[in-house]
Design an enzyme around this catalytic site. Structure first.
Site, PDB file in Angstrom:
ATOM      1  N   TRP A 112       0.859  -1.188   0.000  1.00  9.50           N
ATOM      2  CA  TRP A 112       0.000   0.000   0.000  1.00  9.50           C
ATOM      3  C   TRP A 112       0.895   1.237   0.000  1.00  9.50           C
ATOM      4  O   TRP A 112       1.814   1.349   0.838  1.00  9.50           O
ATOM      5  CB  TRP A 112      -0.881  -0.047   1.248  1.00  9.50           C
ATOM      6  CG  TRP A 112      -1.842   1.083   1.397  1.00  9.50           C
ATOM      7  CD1 TRP A 112      -2.681   1.587   0.461  1.00  9.50           C
ATOM      8  CD2 TRP A 112      -2.093   1.833   2.601  1.00  9.50           C
ATOM      9  NE1 TRP A 112      -3.435   2.610   0.994  1.00  9.50           N
ATOM     10  CE2 TRP A 112      -3.088   2.781   2.305  1.00  9.50           C
ATOM     11  CE3 TRP A 112      -1.571   1.778   3.892  1.00  9.50           C
ATOM     12  CZ2 TRP A 112      -3.569   3.676   3.247  1.00  9.50           C
ATOM     13  CZ3 TRP A 112      -2.048   2.672   4.830  1.00  9.50           C
ATOM     14  CH2 TRP A 112      -3.037   3.610   4.506  1.00  9.50           C
ATOM     15  N   ASP A 160      -0.837  -5.487   9.557  1.00 11.99           N
ATOM     16  CA  ASP A 160      -1.889  -4.598   9.058  1.00 11.99           C
ATOM     17  C   ASP A 160      -3.044  -5.495   8.623  1.00 11.99           C
ATOM     18  O   ASP A 160      -2.982  -6.158   7.586  1.00 11.99           O
ATOM     19  CB  ASP A 160      -1.359  -3.777   7.885  1.00 11.99           C
ATOM     20  CG  ASP A 160      -2.356  -2.719   7.408  1.00 11.99           C
ATOM     21  OD1 ASP A 160      -3.493  -2.678   7.942  1.00 11.99           O
ATOM     22  OD2 ASP A 160      -2.014  -1.943   6.506  1.00 11.99           O
ATOM     23  N   ALA A 197      -6.599  -5.316   7.515  1.00  9.54           N
ATOM     24  CA  ALA A 197      -7.588  -4.346   7.037  1.00  9.54           C
ATOM     25  C   ALA A 197      -8.763  -4.961   6.298  1.00  9.54           C
ATOM     26  O   ALA A 197      -9.690  -4.240   5.918  1.00  9.54           O
ATOM     27  CB  ALA A 197      -6.901  -3.326   6.115  1.00  9.54           C
ATOM     28  N   LYS A 205     -13.518  -1.558   5.638  1.00  3.76           N
ATOM     29  CA  LYS A 205     -13.953  -2.403   4.523  1.00  3.76           C
ATOM     30  C   LYS A 205     -14.983  -3.428   4.959  1.00  3.76           C
ATOM     31  O   LYS A 205     -16.029  -3.585   4.317  1.00  3.76           O
ATOM     32  CB  LYS A 205     -12.750  -3.119   3.892  1.00  3.76           C
ATOM     33  CG  LYS A 205     -11.803  -2.186   3.141  1.00  3.76           C
ATOM     34  CD  LYS A 205     -10.821  -1.524   4.081  1.00  3.76           C
ATOM     35  CE  LYS A 205      -9.836  -0.633   3.346  1.00  3.76           C
ATOM     36  NZ  LYS A 205      -8.943   0.073   4.294  1.00  3.76           N
TER      37      LYS A 205
END
Length: 365
Positions: free
Chosen positions: A94, A175, A177, A210
Site C-alpha cells: 500500500w 496490518d 484491514a 472495509k
C-alpha cells in the site's frame, strides 16, 4: 472501496439499523477519552483474536481513527524505543505504508514480496532478504488480502515465516484491514493469531472500513501484545499519551455503531451474512476474470479486493482513451469495481495486451 453489482458503495443493512438505534438511544456527545470506546475494542478483539488470546493480560488495545491511525500510533510507539529499529516492508505494498513510518522517524528497508511472473509470493527471496534484519527490527505484514497484489502466503509458508520471525527475534507489525473478505473471519485471522502465539512482541493495526463499510467514519484499533503483563501496562500508558497528542480523542460514531452490531446477536448475524455476500461476490469475480485468459489464472487463488494485472503504463493509457477503462498505471485494479455484467467486455479489452505480453515479457510490471 467495495462496490456492489450496481457500482455503488452501499451502507450495510446492519449498519443502517445500528445507526437508527444509536440515534434513538444516544444521550450525550461528550468525549470518551484517548482510549476511545473501550467496549468496541474489547468486542472487536474477541472477533480478531478469539476468546483465549483476546483475554490475555499481555494484550492491550485502543480505538484509532481508521487503520491508518492505528499504523501511525504504532509507528510513533516504535520510534520512541531506545533501540531505534528499522522496519522492513515488502514490495509492492500500500503506497501509504512507507510514508507513515518515515514520518514517525523510522528507517524503512524493503524486501521482495510479489513475483510478477507467477502472480504469487516470492517467498524464497523474501526470507533471503530478511536474513539481513537485526534482532528487534520490525516486519510489516499484511494479515490477509494483500493490497495491492491479492497474493498471500500458503499455510506452510506462513508457519515457516512465524518460526523464522520468532527465531530471529523480529517484531511483527500486522496490518489487518480486510478480515472476512478473503476466506472468512477465522481463516483471515489465522496468520495473525499464530504470530501472537509465537512472538513475545506483536503489533496489530485493524481497520473496520472495509468489512463494516464504514470508510468515511474512520474506525480502527491498535493492539500491542507484549512479553508480560508488566510491559503491557507500560505500553498502554505510552499509547494513551501518544494518542492524546496525535488526535486527542478518536471519533465516536463509527465505533459506537460497530459496537452495537457486535454486541447484538441479531445485528451480528446480519453483518456476517452481508459480509459473506461481499466475500463471495469478490471471489466469484476473481474466478470469472481468471478464467478469461491463461495469464490471469493466478487471480483465482488470490484474495481480497485488489489484483495486479500484467499491463504496463502505456497499455493502461490506451485502455483509458480507447475503452474508457480506468486503473492505476501499475496495473492495479479493484476487483470489486468489476461486475459480472461488464466482465466479458473488460476481458476482451485487455486480452490483446495479455497476448502480446506472452511474447514480450518486458512489458510485465
Amino acid at each position: 472501496m467495495y462496490r456492489d453489482e450496481g457500482g455503488a458503495t452501499p451502507i450495510m443493512r446492519c449498519i443502517k439499523e445500528a445507526e437508527r438505534r444509536l440515534v434513538a438511544s444516544q444521550t450525550s456527545k461528550g468525549y470518551l477519552g484517548a482510549e476511545g470506546d473501550a467496549e468496541f475494542t474489547t468486542l472487536l478483539a474477541n472477533m480478531v483474536f478469539g476468546d483465549a488470546l483476546a483475554g490475555s493480560p499481555r494484550l492491550t488495545g485502543v480505538q484509532t481513527p481508521g487503520g491508518t491511525g492505528a499504523l501511525r500510533l504504532g509507528a510513533e510507539l516504535l520510534a520512541r524505543s531506545q533501540d531505534k529499529p528499522e522496519i522492513w516492508i515488502g514490495t509492492p505494498t500500500w503506497p501509504n505504508h512507507a510514508p507513515i513510518f518515515q514520518e514517525a522517524g523510522l528507517s524503512v528497508r524493503v524486501h521482495p514480496f510479489f513475483d510478477d511472473a507467477t502472480g504469487q509470493v516470492d517467498f524464497g527471496s523474501m526470507v533471503e532478504a530478511l536474513g539481513e534484519a537485526k534482532r528487534g527490527d520490525i516486519l510489516l505484514l499484511h494479515g490477509c488480502c494483500h493490497n495491492p497484489t491479492g497474493a498471500g502466503l500458503e499455510p506452510d509458508q506462513w508457519r515457516e515465516l512465524v518460526a523464522f520471525i520468532a527465531q530471529r527475534g523480529l517484531v511483527p507489525f500486522v496490518d489487518l484491514a480486510y478480515q472476512g473478505l478473503g476466506d472468512g473471519l477465522d481463516a483471515d485471522a489465522a496468520f495473525t493469531r499464530a504470530l501472537i502465539s509465537s512472538c513475545p512482541d506483536t503489533l496489530i493495526a485493524y481497520s473496520c472500513d472495509k468489512n463494516f463499510g464504514l470508510y468515511r467514519e474512520r474506525v480502527g484499533a491498535l493492539w500491542v501484545n507484549a512479553a508480560n503483563a508488566a510491559e503491557t501496562s507500560i505500553i498502554r500508558q505510552n499509547l494513551l499519551v501518544l494518542a492524546r497528542s496525535l488526535w486527542s480523542m478518536p471519533p465516536d460514531h463509527g465505533a459506537a455503531v460497530t459496537r452495537m452490531v457486535l454486541s447484538d446477536p441479531e445485528l451480528a448475524q446480519l453483518w456476517r451474512a452481508e459480509l459473506t455476500e461481499m466475500r463471495e461476490r469478490i471471489n466469484g469475480l476473481r474466478s470469472q476474470l481468471a478464467a478469461s485468459h491463461p495469464r490471469l489464472a493466478p487471480i483465482a487463488a488470490q484474495r481480497g479486493m485488489f489484483a495486479m494485472l500484467p499491463l504496463g503504463p502505456g497499455d493502461v493509457e490506451t485502455l483509458r482513451t480507447r475503452n474508457g477503462i480506468y486503473m492505476a498505471s501499475s496495473g492495479r485494479i479493484n476487483i470489486a469495481g468489476l461486475t459480472h455484467g461488464n466482465m466479458d467486455a473488460f476481458a476482451s479489452a485487455i486480452t490483446p495486451f495479455l497476448d502480446r505480453a506472452q511474447s514480450s515479457p518486458s512489458i510485465v510490471v
